[in-house]
Design an enzyme around this catalytic site. Sequence first.
Site, PDB file in Angstrom:
ATOM      1  N   HIS A 220      -6.930 -13.053   2.872  1.00 42.54           N
ATOM      2  CA  HIS A 220      -7.002 -12.473   4.206  1.00 42.54           C
ATOM      3  C   HIS A 220      -7.649 -13.458   5.171  1.00 42.54           C
ATOM      4  O   HIS A 220      -8.856 -13.687   5.100  1.00 42.54           O
ATOM      5  CB  HIS A 220      -7.805 -11.166   4.168  1.00 42.54           C
ATOM      6  CG  HIS A 220      -7.170 -10.127   3.325  1.00 42.54           C
ATOM      7  ND1 HIS A 220      -6.212  -9.264   3.827  1.00 42.54           N
ATOM      8  CD2 HIS A 220      -7.302  -9.827   2.018  1.00 42.54           C
ATOM      9  CE1 HIS A 220      -5.804  -8.472   2.858  1.00 42.54           C
ATOM     10  NE2 HIS A 220      -6.441  -8.786   1.744  1.00 42.54           N
TER      11      HIS A 220
ATOM     12  N   CYS B  81      -1.325 -11.332   1.478  1.00 39.47           N
ATOM     13  CA  CYS B  81      -1.635 -10.608   0.236  1.00 39.47           C
ATOM     14  C   CYS B  81      -0.377  -9.877  -0.271  1.00 39.47           C
ATOM     15  O   CYS B  81       0.552 -10.520  -0.723  1.00 39.47           O
ATOM     16  CB  CYS B  81      -2.823  -9.681   0.450  1.00 39.47           C
ATOM     17  SG  CYS B  81      -3.650  -9.208  -1.084  1.00 39.47           S
TER      18      CYS B  81
ATOM     19  N   GLU C  75      -7.959 -13.218   8.434  1.00 40.52           N
ATOM     20  CA  GLU C  75      -8.516 -12.619   9.643  1.00 40.52           C
ATOM     21  C   GLU C  75     -10.020 -12.510   9.596  1.00 40.52           C
ATOM     22  O   GLU C  75     -10.687 -12.421  10.561  1.00 40.52           O
ATOM     23  CB  GLU C  75      -7.892 -11.240   9.913  1.00 40.52           C
ATOM     24  CG  GLU C  75      -8.083 -10.203   8.844  1.00 40.52           C
ATOM     25  CD  GLU C  75      -7.169 -10.347   7.642  1.00 40.52           C
ATOM     26  OE1 GLU C  75      -7.464  -9.707   6.628  1.00 40.52           O
ATOM     27  OE2 GLU C  75      -6.180 -11.094   7.680  1.00 40.52           O
TER      28      GLU C  75
END
Length: 182
Positions: A180, A91, A182
């Site tokens: 993202h 990001c 994760e």
Amino acid sequence: MDPKAVKSDLVLILDYGSQYTHLITRRIRSLSVFSLCINGTSPLKAITELNPRVVILSGGPHSVHIPDSPSFPDGFTEWAESNGVFVLGICYGLQLIVQKLGGEVRVGEKQEYGRMEIEVGNNSGIFGNRSVGDKQVVWMSHGDEVARLPEGFEIVGKSQQGTVAAVQGRDRRFYGLQYHPE
């Protein structure tokens, strides 16, 4: 655990204020890889003393267009390249890479927030064995976007709106995701 004892396998996360930074650290540790999170504006000496194999530049609420927005230290890219360190920007971290290495980031015409489908445009490097055209749903949260890549970089993924979602500069070992993972 002393980071210097395992520094050859260390994944170092530079924190730029993302609400997901500690989740990144935990996900890496869940893969049995030692990870450590430090402030993204730490001096270069603090980073080099840890001698990481990988550095992840986290996301954050900042814009690279704001004067005095946080950044990695001067000399970071040269150090990473000369030491064979892999760098992944997530990001805001992607936007830092693009801007600092000679590309261009602009205020997005189509800001993306929430669930978004992206499409793989290159099946090497960051996407591994995924085929060109494969799609996946990711979490986007950005107002700025990549307008022009640094020399030697290529787009490897785009969002359904056409925004750059993933880039790589494989020869330089720099990679970036606008979302993202994760």
